[in-house]
Design a protein around this motif. Structure first.
Motif, PDB file in Angstrom:
ATOM      1  N   ILE A 219      -6.266  10.817  -3.147  1.00  0.00           N
ATOM      2  CA  ILE A 219      -4.849   9.955  -2.015  1.00  0.00           C
ATOM      3  C   ILE A 219      -6.032  10.805  -0.257  1.00  0.00           C
ATOM      4  O   ILE A 219      -5.288   9.874   1.189  1.00  0.00           O
ATOM      5  CB  ILE A 219      -4.089  10.208  -2.064  1.00  0.00           C
ATOM      6  CG1 ILE A 219      -3.494   9.501  -3.393  1.00  0.00           C
ATOM      7  CG2 ILE A 219      -3.209  10.149  -0.955  1.00  0.00           C
ATOM      8  CD1 ILE A 219      -1.831  10.175  -4.029  1.00  0.00           C
TER       9      ILE A 219
ATOM     10  N   TYR B 149       0.176   5.730   2.081  1.00  0.00           N
ATOM     11  CA  TYR B 149       0.887   6.006   1.269  1.00  0.00           C
ATOM     12  C   TYR B 149       2.064   6.595   0.580  1.00  0.00           C
ATOM     13  O   TYR B 149       3.727   6.229   1.521  1.00  0.00           O
ATOM     14  CB  TYR B 149       0.692   6.797  -0.334  1.00  0.00           C
ATOM     15  CG  TYR B 149      -0.231   7.027  -0.982  1.00  0.00           C
ATOM     16  CD1 TYR B 149       0.224   6.561  -2.360  1.00  0.00           C
ATOM     17  CD2 TYR B 149      -1.715   5.857  -1.231  1.00  0.00           C
ATOM     18  CE1 TYR B 149       0.090   6.728  -3.743  1.00  0.00           C
ATOM     19  CE2 TYR B 149      -1.850   6.328  -2.531  1.00  0.00           C
ATOM     20  CZ  TYR B 149      -1.115   6.033  -3.049  1.00  0.00           C
ATOM     21  OH  TYR B 149      -2.501   5.658  -4.383  1.00  0.00           O
TER      22      TYR B 149
ATOM     23  N   THR C 271      -5.720   6.063   3.985  1.00  0.00           N
ATOM     24  CA  THR C 271      -4.540   5.813   2.325  1.00  0.00           C
ATOM     25  C   THR C 271      -3.671   6.994   2.112  1.00  0.00           C
ATOM     26  O   THR C 271      -2.490   6.911   2.090  1.00  0.00           O
ATOM     27  CB  THR C 271      -5.864   6.685   1.318  1.00  0.00           C
ATOM     28  OG1 THR C 271      -6.682   6.252   1.394  1.00  0.00           O
ATOM     29  CG2 THR C 271      -5.380   6.152  -0.424  1.00  0.00           C
TER      30      THR C 271
ATOM     31  N   PHE D 141      -1.324   3.444  -6.799  1.00  0.00           N
ATOM     32  CA  PHE D 141      -0.205   3.325  -5.745  1.00  0.00           C
ATOM     33  C   PHE D 141       0.645   2.384  -6.425  1.00  0.00           C
ATOM     34  O   PHE D 141       2.100   3.496  -6.186  1.00  0.00           O
ATOM     35  CB  PHE D 141      -1.460   2.462  -4.484  1.00  0.00           C
ATOM     36  CG  PHE D 141      -0.690   1.785  -2.914  1.00  0.00           C
ATOM     37  CD1 PHE D 141       0.721   2.942  -2.288  1.00  0.00           C
ATOM     38  CD2 PHE D 141       0.292   0.999  -3.112  1.00  0.00           C
ATOM     39  CE1 PHE D 141       1.355   2.533  -0.963  1.00  0.00           C
ATOM     40  CE2 PHE D 141       1.334   0.337  -2.128  1.00  0.00           C
ATOM     41  CZ  PHE D 141       1.789   1.383  -1.263  1.00  0.00           C
ATOM     42  N   ARG D 142       0.744   1.629  -6.897  1.00  0.00           N
ATOM     43  CA  ARG D 142       1.706   0.993  -6.946  1.00  0.00           C
ATOM     44  C   ARG D 142       2.778   1.614  -8.548  1.00  0.00           C
ATOM     45  O   ARG D 142       3.564   1.907  -8.633  1.00  0.00           O
ATOM     46  CB  ARG D 142       1.162  -0.400  -8.064  1.00  0.00           C
ATOM     47  CG  ARG D 142       0.472   0.427  -9.229  1.00  0.00           C
ATOM     48  CD  ARG D 142       0.759  -1.272 -10.075  1.00  0.00           C
ATOM     49  NE  ARG D 142      -0.482  -2.060  -9.633  1.00  0.00           N
ATOM     50  CZ  ARG D 142      -2.122  -2.029  -9.770  1.00  0.00           C
ATOM     51  NH1 ARG D 142      -2.132  -0.857 -11.017  1.00  0.00           N
ATOM     52  NH2 ARG D 142      -3.182  -2.776  -9.778  1.00  0.00           N
TER      53      ARG D 142
ATOM     54  N   TYR E 299       2.158  -4.496  -1.669  1.00  0.00           N
ATOM     55  CA  TYR E 299       1.329  -4.962  -2.338  1.00  0.00           C
ATOM     56  C   TYR E 299       1.927  -5.803  -3.452  1.00  0.00           C
ATOM     57  O   TYR E 299       0.515  -6.439  -4.004  1.00  0.00           O
ATOM     58  CB  TYR E 299       0.942  -3.549  -3.282  1.00  0.00           C
ATOM     59  CG  TYR E 299       2.407  -3.093  -5.002  1.00  0.00           C
ATOM     60  CD1 TYR E 299       2.072  -3.307  -5.789  1.00  0.00           C
ATOM     61  CD2 TYR E 299       2.868  -2.402  -4.110  1.00  0.00           C
ATOM     62  CE1 TYR E 299       2.970  -3.171  -6.616  1.00  0.00           C
ATOM     63  CE2 TYR E 299       4.143  -1.621  -4.947  1.00  0.00           C
ATOM     64  CZ  TYR E 299       4.096  -2.558  -6.582  1.00  0.00           C
ATOM     65  OH  TYR E 299       4.452  -1.830  -7.128  1.00  0.00           O
TER      66      TYR E 299
ATOM     67  N   PRO F 272      -2.587  -0.070  -1.279  1.00  0.00           N
ATOM     68  CA  PRO F 272      -2.188   0.696   0.052  1.00  0.00           C
ATOM     69  C   PRO F 272      -1.479  -0.198   1.320  1.00  0.00           C
ATOM     70  O   PRO F 272      -0.793  -0.080   1.937  1.00  0.00           O
ATOM     71  CB  PRO F 272      -2.441   2.173  -0.163  1.00  0.00           C
ATOM     72  CG  PRO F 272      -3.704   2.452  -1.490  1.00  0.00           C
ATOM     73  CD  PRO F 272      -4.356   0.482  -1.749  1.00  0.00           C
TER      74      PRO F 272
ATOM     75  N   SER G 134       4.869   3.980   2.567  1.00  0.00           N
ATOM     76  CA  SER G 134       5.377   2.908   1.082  1.00  0.00           C
ATOM     77  C   SER G 134       6.006   3.920   0.571  1.00  0.00           C
ATOM     78  O   SER G 134       7.748   2.946  -0.263  1.00  0.00           O
ATOM     79  CB  SER G 134       4.277   2.953   1.162  1.00  0.00           C
ATOM     80  OG  SER G 134       3.449   1.683   1.698  1.00  0.00           O
ATOM     81  N   CYS G 135       6.074   5.437   0.675  1.00  0.00           N
ATOM     82  CA  CYS G 135       7.373   6.074  -0.338  1.00  0.00           C
ATOM     83  C   CYS G 135       8.596   6.792  -0.642  1.00  0.00           C
ATOM     84  O   CYS G 135       9.209   5.985   1.021  1.00  0.00           O
ATOM     85  CB  CYS G 135       6.185   7.233  -1.261  1.00  0.00           C
ATOM     86  SG  CYS G 135       5.133   7.307  -2.258  1.00  0.00           S
TER      87      CYS G 135
END
Length: 561
Positions: free
Chosen positions: A288, A298, A294, A269-270, A241, A235, A301-302
């Motif tokens: 998470i 997330y 963490t 994560f991916r 990533y 993450p 990145s989402c």
């Protein structure tokens, strides 16, 4: 221990990493036949673990782990000494459990390294950094080396969670770090690669990982262990990533192989970043949220959507103290955080997160600009809610850079509606029976000034007879405004009840533009008394025949008549 078993086990231990599956099965069968007691059967675990890892035979590998779990502490201690590198045990939880079980029974209870691994604290970190600590002499070489490696990872995780420089110094201290010629020294470049990820240097992190296999000879099972550890920190690579995982010497671990919450959070994560499905997120939500960093990784990145909205709520809930957000891995991620906040459906949540960020990284222009954009995008009711709690104060000086309409709305306490007593206004507040002259000029002037002051809804009601007091052209203009829905005209009589009713729909967010005190309506509308006359915005016509207000339009309280 019988000499036959000892010699056979020693030979098998040396060859286990190079045996085929069939040879391994036969060797283990022979050792089981030679073993005469529980102690000797425990030592077979070494052959099973090494051979199972080399042949990727999970059944044999797990059999070896099971032997170790069921053995006594002295038996486990002896068996572990036979391993060159305890990383072969796989799961971080498995390694830690084995180590702590044995080492805690040998080392003093006040050993700072053991205390730090169990519960990282500054006092133990400083004791290790003082130079007075070293690996307890009673520990075998393998166990001492494993203790140092676990101490290094515990220090990195503590630094990642709390950002105290002492923790990073522990991981890099000479008494902790393995030398390049020691077994398992490949783990230290990986540890430094994680530091690079935390600091936002994905390129450097990938280069370090690639050098591990190029610069030194590692066991056949080590690439998979490297991939396992690296997946846990995926993450931190954020949107990049895939580059991080491509740099690994073996495929990144998948969710079904993950053995503990941290590994599941890394492996998922991916999936969540790529698919952005709420169902996938709910499967690993508890994993998470176990650590703040963490959740932060997330969140930034989402993609926008339900997952990001829920991550925002979870992330905000992790902030128990003002300094908590200061520990998030901000380097290289401030813009991503700001963008994620701007994309949240819940703008109040977005502003709460941005207020937290302003405290964690004061005076950051990216966060400040995001605050302004979110506030400008807020609807009136959202802004009224913001003004109603301490969030507005936590946003601080950022609000001084808002557009003038938004700034004025917020300065007057979130009042965003205006109800105009139209007939009263166009007469300049004077009684027509006392010679007042009607003019739509006052209406247009009032509407223009109210819009510039941030009133986002302006409702105008007129008496039925209003048109009779206007010139022909103005009466036509009034009819056009009515036909297009810009004003309302009652079918008969006075518009006062309609004005009052429109005000009472949202009295705490509304001002009434009128010079009338509505004394005759107090009995009909008793609830009017608790807001009146404080919510009345009076006016007058000056000597230049221009409209002036009884108070400034950015008054921080309801205006008084």
């Amino acid at each position: 221990m019988s000499s036959d078993f000892f010699n056979a086990c020693a030979e098998a231990r040396q060859k286990a990493a190079y045996m085929s599956g069939g040879e391994l099965e036969k060797t283990i069968c022979r050792l089981n036949t030679l073993a005469r007691n529980a102690h000797e059967r425990t030592l077979i675990a070494n052959v099973e673990v090494v051979g199972g890892a080399a042949t990727d035979d999970r059944r044999i590998f797990q059999s070896g782990l099971q032997r170790l779990r069921g053995a006594t502490i002295p038996e486990v201690s002896e068996a572990l000494e036979w391993f060159a590198d305890l990383t072969i045990l796989g799961s971080t939880i498995e390694r830690r459990a084995m180590l702590m079980r044995v080492v805690a029974s040998i080392c003093p209870t006040d050993d700072p390294a053991l205390n730090f691994i169990e519960d990282p604290g500054l006092a133990d970190a400083r004791e290790i950094l003082s130079g007075r600590w070293s690996v307890p002499a009673q520990l075998a070489i393998t166990l001492g080396r494993e203790l140092r490696r676990w101490l290094a990872w515990a220090a990195i995780d503590a630094w990642l969670s709390w950002r105290r420089p002492e923790y990073l110094m522990v991981a890099r201290h000479p008494s902790v770090k393995c030398g390049p010629d020691e077994e398992g020294s490949w783990e230290y470049p990986l540890l430094e690669a994680v530091v690079d990820l935390v600091q936002g240097s994905v390129n450097e992190a990938c280069l370090r990982v690639r050098r591990i296999t190029r610069a030194q000879r590692i066991p056949a099972w080590a690439p998979d262990r490297i991939a396992r550890l690296a997946t846990l920190y995926s993450p931190l690579a954020g949107h990049r990533y895939a580059e991080w995982e491509q740099a690994l010497p073996a495929p990144a671990w998948t969710l079904n192989r993950a053995g503990d919450p941290a590994e599941r959070a890394g492996a998922a994560f991916r999936i969540i970043v790529d698919k952005n499905k709420h169902a996938d997120f709910m499967r690993v939500k508890d994993d998470i949220v176990a650590t703040g960093w963490t959740t932060f990784a997330y969140f930034v990145s989402c993609r926008p959507g339900h997952v990001c909205n829920e991550l925002g709520q979870v992330l905000l809930a992790t902030v128990k103290r003002p300094e908590d957000a200061s520990c998030w891995p901000w380097l290289g991620r401030v813009q991503e955080f700001a963008t994620a906040c701007e994309h949240l459906d819940d703008r109040r949540l977005a502003l709460n997160l941005l207020a937290v960020a302003l405290k964690a990284i004061p005076n950051d222009p990216v966060i400040a600009a995001a605050c302004i954009r979110v506030i400008e995008a807020c609807g009136p009711s959202e802004l009224s809610a913001v003004v109603g709690d301490d969030l507005w104060h936590r946003l601080g000086d950022v609000t001084s850079n808002l557009s003038a309409p938004k700034q004025m709305m917020l300065e007057r306490g979130g009042v965003w509606r205006a109800v105009i007593d139209g007939t009263n206004l166009i007469f300049g507040g004077k009684d027509r029976r006392a010679g007042g002259q009607a003019s739509l000029r006052y209406l247009n002037e009032a509407r223009y000034m109210l819009q510039k002051a941030g009133f986002e809804q302006i409702i105008m009601w007129f008496d039925a007879s209003t048109r009779h007091y206007l010139t022909t052209s103005e009466a036509g203009e009034l009819a056009r405004l009515h036909a297009t829905g810009k004003i309302c005209i009652v079918s008969s009589g006075s518009a006062d009840p309609k004005v009052i009713e429109a005000f009472l729909e949202a009295p705490e967010q509304t001002w009434v533009v009128t010079c009338d005190r509505y004394k005759q309506w107090e009995g009909t509308y008793p609830s009017l008394n608790q807001f009146w006359p404080a919510a009345r915005l009076g006016f007058q016509i000056d000597h230049n025949n221009s409209l002036t207000w009884s108070r400034q339009l950015n008054t921080p309280v309801y205006p008084h008549a």
